[in-house]
Scaffold this active site. Structure first.
Site, PDB file in Angstrom:
ATOM      1  N   ASP A  13       0.879  -1.164   0.000  1.00 50.19           N
ATOM      2  CA  ASP A  13       0.000   0.000   0.000  1.00 50.19           C
ATOM      3  C   ASP A  13       0.932   1.234   0.000  1.00 50.19           C
ATOM      4  OD1 ASP A  13      -2.093   1.860   0.830  1.00 50.19           O
ATOM      5  OD2 ASP A  13      -1.191   1.718   2.820  1.00 50.19           O
ATOM      6  N   ASP A  15       0.090   5.156   1.193  1.00 54.00           N
ATOM      7  CA  ASP A  15      -0.014   6.028   2.384  1.00 54.00           C
ATOM      8  C   ASP A  15       0.069   5.237   3.686  1.00 54.00           C
ATOM      9  OD1 ASP A  15      -0.393   8.581   1.212  1.00 54.00           O
ATOM     10  OD2 ASP A  15      -2.466   8.078   0.735  1.00 54.00           O
ATOM     11  N   ARG A  22       0.020  10.983   2.261  1.00 51.96           N
ATOM     12  CA  ARG A  22       0.107  12.020   1.221  1.00 51.96           C
ATOM     13  C   ARG A  22       1.468  12.729   1.160  1.00 51.96           C
ATOM     14  NH1 ARG A  22      -1.159  11.562  -2.693  1.00 51.96           N
ATOM     15  NH2 ARG A  22      -1.382  13.685  -3.396  1.00 51.96           N
ATOM     16  N   ARG A 142      -5.944  20.308   5.340  1.00 50.38           N
ATOM     17  CA  ARG A 142      -6.180  18.858   5.247  1.00 50.38           C
ATOM     18  C   ARG A 142      -6.070  18.225   6.646  1.00 50.38           C
ATOM     19  NH1 ARG A 142      -4.774  14.244   2.238  1.00 50.38           N
ATOM     20  NH2 ARG A 142      -5.294  15.167   0.246  1.00 50.38           N
ATOM     21  N   SER A 180     -11.146  12.553   2.221  1.00 51.08           N
ATOM     22  CA  SER A 180     -12.067  12.117   1.170  1.00 51.08           C
ATOM     23  C   SER A 180     -12.470  10.665   1.373  1.00 51.08           C
ATOM     24  CB  SER A 180     -11.369  12.268  -0.183  1.00 51.08           C
ATOM     25  OG  SER A 180     -10.273  11.380  -0.256  1.00 51.08           O
ATOM     26  N   ASP A 182     -13.491   7.096  -1.383  1.00 52.57           N
ATOM     27  CA  ASP A 182     -13.579   6.591  -2.754  1.00 52.57           C
ATOM     28  C   ASP A 182     -14.882   5.829  -2.929  1.00 52.57           C
ATOM     29  OD1 ASP A 182     -10.971   7.530  -3.243  1.00 52.57           O
ATOM     30  OD2 ASP A 182     -10.086   5.666  -2.512  1.00 52.57           O
ATOM     31  N   ASP A 208      -1.330  -0.555   6.164  1.00 50.50           N
ATOM     32  CA  ASP A 208      -1.579  -0.055   7.528  1.00 50.50           C
ATOM     33  C   ASP A 208      -3.063  -0.084   7.897  1.00 50.50           C
ATOM     34  OD1 ASP A 208      -2.025   2.032   5.653  1.00 50.50           O
ATOM     35  OD2 ASP A 208      -1.909   3.518   7.253  1.00 50.50           O
ATOM     36  N   TYR A 220      -5.841  -7.798   2.532  1.00 47.09           N
ATOM     37  CA  TYR A 220      -5.122  -8.359   3.686  1.00 47.09           C
ATOM     38  C   TYR A 220      -5.746  -9.706   4.077  1.00 47.09           C
ATOM     39  CZ  TYR A 220      -3.947  -8.801   8.673  1.00 47.09           C
ATOM     40  OH  TYR A 220      -3.547  -9.259   9.899  1.00 47.09           O
ATOM     41  N   THR A 225      -3.424 -13.931  -0.416  1.00 48.70           N
ATOM     42  CA  THR A 225      -2.268 -13.179   0.093  1.00 48.70           C
ATOM     43  C   THR A 225      -1.852 -13.623   1.497  1.00 48.70           C
ATOM     44  OG1 THR A 225      -3.612 -11.475   1.158  1.00 48.70           O
ATOM     45  CG2 THR A 225      -2.997 -11.073  -1.133  1.00 48.70           C
TER      46      THR A 225
HETATM   47  O1  M1P Z   1      -4.455   6.102  -0.591  1.00 46.84           O
HETATM   48  C1  M1P Z   1      -5.436   6.465   0.294  1.00 46.84           C
HETATM   49  C2  M1P Z   1      -6.285   7.611  -0.223  1.00 46.84           C
HETATM   50  O2  M1P Z   1      -5.458   8.739  -0.498  1.00 46.84           O
HETATM   51  C3  M1P Z   1      -6.144   9.896  -0.832  1.00 46.84           C
HETATM   52  O3  M1P Z   1      -6.983  10.235   0.239  1.00 46.84           O
HETATM   53  P1  M1P Z   1      -7.037  11.702   0.926  1.00 46.84           P
HETATM   54  O4  M1P Z   1      -6.790  12.692  -0.144  1.00 46.84           O
HETATM   55  O5  M1P Z   1      -8.419  11.742   1.511  1.00 46.84           O
HETATM   56  O6  M1P Z   1      -5.985  11.719   2.002  1.00 46.84           O
HETATM   57  C4  M1P Z   1      -7.034   9.722  -2.049  1.00 46.84           C
HETATM   58  O7  M1P Z   1      -6.262   9.709  -3.228  1.00 46.84           O
HETATM   59  C5  M1P Z   1      -7.872   8.460  -1.937  1.00 46.84           C
HETATM   60  O8  M1P Z   1      -8.438   8.159  -3.188  1.00 46.84           O
HETATM   61  C6  M1P Z   1      -7.044   7.269  -1.495  1.00 46.84           C
HETATM   62  O9  M1P Z   1      -7.877   6.154  -1.281  1.00 46.84           O
END
Ligand code: M1P
Length: 247
Positions: A13, A15, A22, A142, A180, A182, A208, A220, A225
């Site tokens: 993964d 983030d 991010r 953010r 956000s 998805d 995570d 997971y 996997t």
């Molecule tokens: O990878 C996790 C998420 O990262 C972003 O989320 P956010 O901008 O809310 O921190 C987005 O790109 C989201 O699509 C993605 O799942």
């Protein structure tokens, strides 16, 4: 010299696993991945689109890793080449898409939160990404929204409403990041990318958010996997070292 383990892939993964949320990858992690790539095949699976994954992991990401799965694998690359894409628009149809987008925009327009910025819906290939504050917010805004949302459950309230109102569309709502969530059809979670990994007998997934409701949970838990929960990029390196690099 270390020998390449055949039939084994380490899949990560982004983030919270390869990077802080991010944020850009560190030099240390890049060097680590280079060493790991000498022993096993390596892949990345993120919820974000390729633009954001490249901002975080570097512009050469699709050639740095054997596999890169953007949008959970709805956009898939192998050794730098595009091998598959999936379209939300084609799957649920223009009318349904318009209905859900209109509903969300009306809801967000009426939502009273401390600040709003731009890009409340980001249209991607296989999903839409919905942000009540708007994706154009700064890093500080953010972080502030994430704290506010923990108290006021802005995202989960909207998700509950969408689940009820659009139940007939069988969509999944995944809160994987800070600002956000998805939206994609059921089954288009991170397990979607596994269809491209048939040649591997051992798939190690590191993430995570592996708990129920987290966007790493399905992959997971998948019987295809070996799932590993990590707490930070440092922990990812530590666990990979003992699994693949220590004798
Ligand atoms: O990878 C996790 C998420 O990262 C972003 O989320 P956010 O901008 O809310 O921190 C987005 O790109 C989201 O699509 C993605 O799942």
């Amino acid at each position: 010299m270390a020998l390449m383990k055949t039939g084994v892939i380490a899949l990560f993964d982004v983030d919270g696993t390869l990077t802080a949320p991010r944020k850009a990858v560190t030099l240390k992690m890049l060097q680590f991945m280079k060493e790991l790539g000498k022993v096993v095949k390596i892949g990345v699976v993120g919820g974000s689109d390729l633009v954001k994954i490249s901002e975080q992991l570097g512009q050469t990401v699709i050639t740095d890793y054997n596999y890169v799965f953007a949008e959970n694998g709805l956009v898939a690359y192998k050794d730098g080449k595009l091998i598959g894409t999936q379209s939300l628009k084609t799957f649920i149809g223009e009318e349904n898409l318009k209905a859900i987008i209109n509903f969300i925009l009306h809801y967000i327009a009426d939502l009273d939160i401390p600040i709003k910025r731009g890009t409340f819906i980001e249209f991607r290939s296989g999903m839409i990404n919905v942000s009540p504050i708007g994706r154009n917010c700064s890093q500080e805004e953010r972080d502030e929204f994430e704290r506010y949302d923990k108290i006021h459950n802005i995202r989960s309230k909207l998700v509950s409403l969408l689940r009820e109102k659009f139940a007939h569309l069988n969509l999944t709502y995944s809160i994987g990041g800070q600002i956000s969530f998805d939206v994609f059809p059921q089954g288009w979670d991170k397990t979607y990318c596994l269809q491209y990994l048939d040649e591997f007998t051992e798939i190690h997934f590191f993430g995570d958010k592996t708990y129920k409701g987290g966007n790493d949970h399905e992959i997971y838990e998948s019987e295809r996997t070996h799932g590993h929960t990590v707490t930070s990029p440092e922990d990812t390196m530590k666990q990979c070292t003992s699994l693949f690099l220590d004798n």
